[in-house]
Design an enzyme around this catalytic site. Structure first.
Site, PDB file in Angstrom:
ATOM      1  N   GLU A   1       0.816  -1.206  -0.102  1.00 41.96           N
ATOM      2  CA  GLU A   1      -0.074   0.069  -0.077  1.00 41.96           C
ATOM      3  C   GLU A   1       0.977   1.259  -0.060  1.00 41.96           C
ATOM      4  O   GLU A   1       2.118   1.032   0.548  1.00 41.96           O
ATOM      5  CB  GLU A   1      -0.953  -0.085   1.198  1.00 41.96           C
ATOM      6  CG  GLU A   1      -1.494   1.427   1.513  1.00 41.96           C
ATOM      7  CD  GLU A   1      -2.667   1.114   2.470  1.00 41.96           C
ATOM      8  OE1 GLU A   1      -2.467   0.392   3.554  1.00 41.96           O
ATOM      9  OE2 GLU A   1      -3.535   1.992   2.483  1.00 41.96           O
TER      10      GLU A   1
ATOM     11  N   CYS B   1      -6.385   1.339   3.264  1.00 40.57           N
ATOM     12  CA  CYS B   1      -7.146   2.417   3.247  1.00 40.57           C
ATOM     13  C   CYS B   1      -7.132   3.370   2.080  1.00 40.57           C
ATOM     14  O   CYS B   1      -8.136   4.083   1.744  1.00 40.57           O
ATOM     15  CB  CYS B   1      -7.206   3.158   4.424  1.00 40.57           C
ATOM     16  SG  CYS B   1      -7.579   2.387   6.250  1.00 40.57           S
TER      17      CYS B   1
ATOM     18  N   ASN C   1     -12.114  -2.864   1.724  1.00 46.93           N
ATOM     19  CA  ASN C   1     -11.084  -3.109   2.652  1.00 46.93           C
ATOM     20  C   ASN C   1     -11.661  -3.468   3.937  1.00 46.93           C
ATOM     21  O   ASN C   1     -12.276  -4.453   4.309  1.00 46.93           O
ATOM     22  CB  ASN C   1     -10.026  -1.807   2.571  1.00 46.93           C
ATOM     23  CG  ASN C   1      -8.930  -2.097   3.455  1.00 46.93           C
ATOM     24  OD1 ASN C   1      -8.449  -3.136   3.587  1.00 46.93           O
ATOM     25  ND2 ASN C   1      -8.607  -0.945   4.181  1.00 46.93           N
ATOM     26  N   GLU C   2     -11.402  -2.452   4.772  1.00 43.28           N
ATOM     27  CA  GLU C   2     -11.983  -2.681   6.282  1.00 43.28           C
ATOM     28  C   GLU C   2     -13.326  -2.086   6.396  1.00 43.28           C
ATOM     29  O   GLU C   2     -13.518  -0.977   7.055  1.00 43.28           O
ATOM     30  CB  GLU C   2     -11.125  -1.968   7.242  1.00 43.28           C
ATOM     31  CG  GLU C   2      -9.765  -2.583   7.452  1.00 43.28           C
ATOM     32  CD  GLU C   2      -8.745  -2.035   8.184  1.00 43.28           C
ATOM     33  OE1 GLU C   2      -8.880  -0.923   8.599  1.00 43.28           O
ATOM     34  OE2 GLU C   2      -7.922  -2.914   8.877  1.00 43.28           O
TER      35      GLU C   2
HETATM   36  O1  AHR Z   1      -1.621  -1.053   6.954  1.00 44.29           O
HETATM   37  C1  AHR Z   1      -2.250   0.186   7.145  1.00 44.29           C
HETATM   38  C2  AHR Z   1      -3.574   0.213   7.361  1.00 44.29           C
HETATM   39  O2  AHR Z   1      -4.185  -0.552   8.314  1.00 44.29           O
HETATM   40  C3  AHR Z   1      -4.351  -0.236   6.182  1.00 44.29           C
HETATM   41  O3  AHR Z   1      -4.460   0.601   5.380  1.00 44.29           O
HETATM   42  C4  AHR Z   1      -5.563  -0.467   6.598  1.00 44.29           C
HETATM   43  O4  AHR Z   1      -6.394  -1.529   6.025  1.00 44.29           O
HETATM   44  C5  AHR Z   1      -5.385  -0.955   8.161  1.00 44.29           C
HETATM   45  O5  AHR Z   1      -6.417  -0.285   8.830  1.00 44.29           O
END
Ligand code: AHR
Length: 678
Positions: free
Chosen positions: A48, A247, A382-383
């Site tokens: 990321e 994120c 994602n989350e």
């Molecule tokens: O890895 C950092 C962040 O942690 C990622 O973007 C997210 O998916 C998680 O909250």
């Protein structure tokens, strides 16, 4: 008196003997069991663009704001003399801004600009750098001389210039110019200076997309990656590459969500995006953190191919980051607009796998990859959590199942490792029968210490687990990437492998962090402009992945799996290609203990690799990158001379042709044993 002293000495001796009494873990390996298949996707990586992992890191571009598209078009640039920013008539419609250099009256009046990259431009003596830009003449003169130089403006000023060349811009049509520069010294924080250098005061030039790359990138790719960082990814032997987030897939609002279509095609025409991590942590803000899109989806797929990993792209599910937004703010896409998001996912499959005659397959082919990337997985969201998510997720699943039943769908269990949202989402993922569920658990040491059995009780049917983001965080909030965290991760990971029928994928997170620009830690790999440090956790990941094996076979202590057994956690596997029996074992005790492995006889060699530090908070740093590294040695398989001596370490023959290998297993140590059967 003498007698009393003798008694005391005897007691002391006895107590000493008791203390020295080895604790004995007797572990039996059942190499004949059919075993559970370990997926090649089991250990992977997650990339990321957080911590300047991509722009300013893995992506080898050295110029920040190369297209003058940041909200402040001259962000990252120092200007001299008359430098104008214009946006009419540029060569790239999606990146319209460019600069005009023109003299004010006299060539001795300097005119130009200078870029110091992200935290400086790292330069290495002996390496070559490709400087390129697009340009046209802008004045009355038919040409304009442009001086380009690599500089050391922070050093002693005897000679600022480390490399220099001159480019003659000719004609009023936009063209690409390129020269190679070779700096005369190695420098962490150099800069790139560009000056109008023409004797004709009428000379003027327009410049756009000013770019500086090392001539050698990973695998020699144009628009490529930093060699040392990509090599550190390759050396993890990853089975998967999850990208591009995290994120940043979600965005702070949907406006700056990650849109893969903006990251493909000619690199000069990819629009930039404000990075969602620019302002996430108040204490560590980087308001000038943008994504250039230079490391885009084509480059991610290509990287996955080059490091032998299955590509696992994640797409936005029509929702912005729930953590960054109050539910009342209503930042999600409407249900009417959801189709466009679903179409993006379908088009992505066409981009990766479609024929070069298809719309998106053609884009891929034009970029240089007419063969498909053979994408097999897609992650949706994602989350995420809650009803808004569930309402958007189901139509994605329906559309993907209908058009691409061959693609495996990865859903989510939300941001936490358990609890109400987690349970609710798992229920939903089961109902929709997705293929894998992405679990995230960033947690403290106690969690990792106690949960090697996390998956022992998971249902054996239904969606498989993708442990997509995890890392052990120091419980005092101060320790990061220290040895103890890595040891506990290793111990926990024995449970992932032991449950390989349930867990099909995993990846530590985050992977990369610039030492001067991080927003989040711990991270697997730390770097600055020139150096790389692999954390203790990196070594754990690499040891697991390079010793994965094909099938898990039982390793038991008193008939039970080795889970918190005298402080030991272990897993065993067989590598079908070599016949090797592999044991991964962590001793969490503060003391060494005797451990016996019962194995088949007739072994023809063995090695063990151990990761240990006497100091729990030791870590590898850029200044001391090899403080804690694995040590490999041969295991002596010659039977001991006196098998009746219980204290003698080594091999003993057992009835039935088996052997016992007795080892003095050090305190707080992770080890991988490889026994050769052929
Ligand atoms: O890895 C950092 C962040 O942690 C990622 O973007 C997210 O998916 C998680 O909250």
């Amino acid at each position: 008196m003498k007698k009393r002293l003798a008694t005391a000495a005897a007691l002391t001796l006895a107590a000493g003997a008791l203390c020295a009494q080895p604790r004995h873990g007797y572990l039996v390996v059942d190499e004949k069991a059919p075993g559970i298949e370990i997926q090649p996707t089991m250990y992977g990586i997650f990339l990321e663009d957080i911590n300047f992992a991509a722009d300013g890191g893995l992506y080898a571009e050295k110029v920040i704001n190369r297209s003058f598209e940041y909200d402040n078009p001259l962000q990252g640039w120092k200007t001299f003399g008359k430098v104008e920013v214009l946006c009419e008539g540029g060569p790239f419609e999606r990146n319209p801004h460019y600069v005009r250099l023109a003299y004010q009256g006299h060539p001795a009046n300097l005119c130009g600009l200078e870029n110091s990259g992200w935290f400086g431009i790292g330069l290495e003596k002996g390496e070559k750098y490709r400087l390129s830009f697009w340009a046209r003449t802008a004045g009355k003169a038919v040409s304009a001389g442009i001086g380009v130089m690599l500089c050391d403006v922070n050093g002693n000023f005897e000679n600022q210039i480390l490399a220099m060349d001159q480019i003659e811009v000719k004609g009023g049509k936009w063209s690409r110019y390129e020269v190679t520069l070779e700096p005369s010294k190695t420098l962490q924080k150099g800069s790139l200076r560009i000056l109008l250098m023409d004797e004709d005061p009428a000379a003027a030039a327009d410049l756009e997309h000013i770019s500086l790359f090392p001539a050698e990138t990973f695998r020699g790719d144009d628009n490529g990656l930093r060699k040392d960082l990509a090599q550190a990814l390759l050396d993890l032997h990853p089975g998967i590459l999850r990208f591009p987030g995290g994120c940043i897939v979600e965005g702070t609002t949907l406006d700056n969500r990650y849109q893969w279509k903006n990251t493909v095609g000619p690199v000069e025409n990819r629009p930039i995006n404000l990075n969602r991590w620019s302002c996430s942590a108040f204490e560590r803000m980087f308001p000038d953190y943008y994504q250039s899109g230079g490391l885009g989806f084509y480059e991610y797929f290509r990287l996955a191919e080059e490091i032998g990993a299955e590509p696992v792209p994640i797409v936005n599910c029509g929702m912005a980051c729930q953590f960054q937004n109050d539910p009342a703010w209503d930042v999600n896409c409407s249900m009417e607009d959801l189709n466009a998001y679903i179409q993006d996912a379908l088009d992505l499959i066409e981009f990766a796998n479609g024929s070069p005659k298809s719309k998106w397959g053609k884009v891929r082919a034009q970029m240089g990859h007419s063969e498909p990337f053979n994408m097999k997985y897609i992650g949706i969201g994602n989350e995420q959590w809650g009803e808004d998510f569930k309402a958007r997720f189901e139509p994605f699943v329906e559309a993907l199942r209908k058009k691409h039943p061959e693609i495996k769908i990865i859903g989510t269990s939300g941001p936490y490792l358990g609890g109400e949202w987690f349970d609710d989402l798992w229920k939903e993922m089961r109902r929709l029968d997705v293929d894998l569920v992405d679990e995230h658990y960033y947690s403290w040491e106690g969690f990792y210490e106690r949960n090697a059995d996390r998956y022992d009780s998971y249902p054996r049917t239904g969606p498989k687990v993708f442990a997509g983001e995890y890392a052990c965080h120091g419980s005092d909030g101060k320790k990061f990437n220290h040895f103890n965290a890595a040891l506990l991760e290793a111990s926990f990971m024995t449970g992932l492998e032991r449950n390989a029928d349930v867990v099909h994928m995993s990846s530590y997170a985050p992977t990369l962090a610039h030492a001067e620009g991080w927003q989040w830690r711990p991270d697997l790999i730390w770097f600055d402009n020139l150096r790389v440090a692999k954390s203790c956790s990196w070594y754990v990941q690499s040891l697991f992945a390079s010793n994965r094996g094909s099938r898990v076979i039982p390793i038991t202590a008193a008939g039970k799996p080795v889970v918190n057994s005298n402080g030991l956690n272990a897993t065993a596997s067989i590598d079908d290609a070599t016949g090797d029996i592999i044991i991964k074992i962590a001793n969490l005790n503060q003391y060494s203990q005797t451990v016996s492995f019962e194995l088949p006889g007739g072994l023809c060699g063995a090695q063990k690799t151990t990761l240990h530090s006497d100091n729990a908070v030791d870590e590898n740093t850029l200044d001391e990158p090899e403080r804690v590294v694995p040590q490999t040695s041969a295991v002596d398989l010659t039977p001991v001379s006196d098998p009746s001596n219980d204290y003698l370490m080594g091999v003993r023959n057992l009835p039935g042709g088996r052997i016992e290998l007795r080892e003095n297993f050090p305190a707080r140590t992770f080890a991988v044993y490889r026994f050769h059967t052929k």
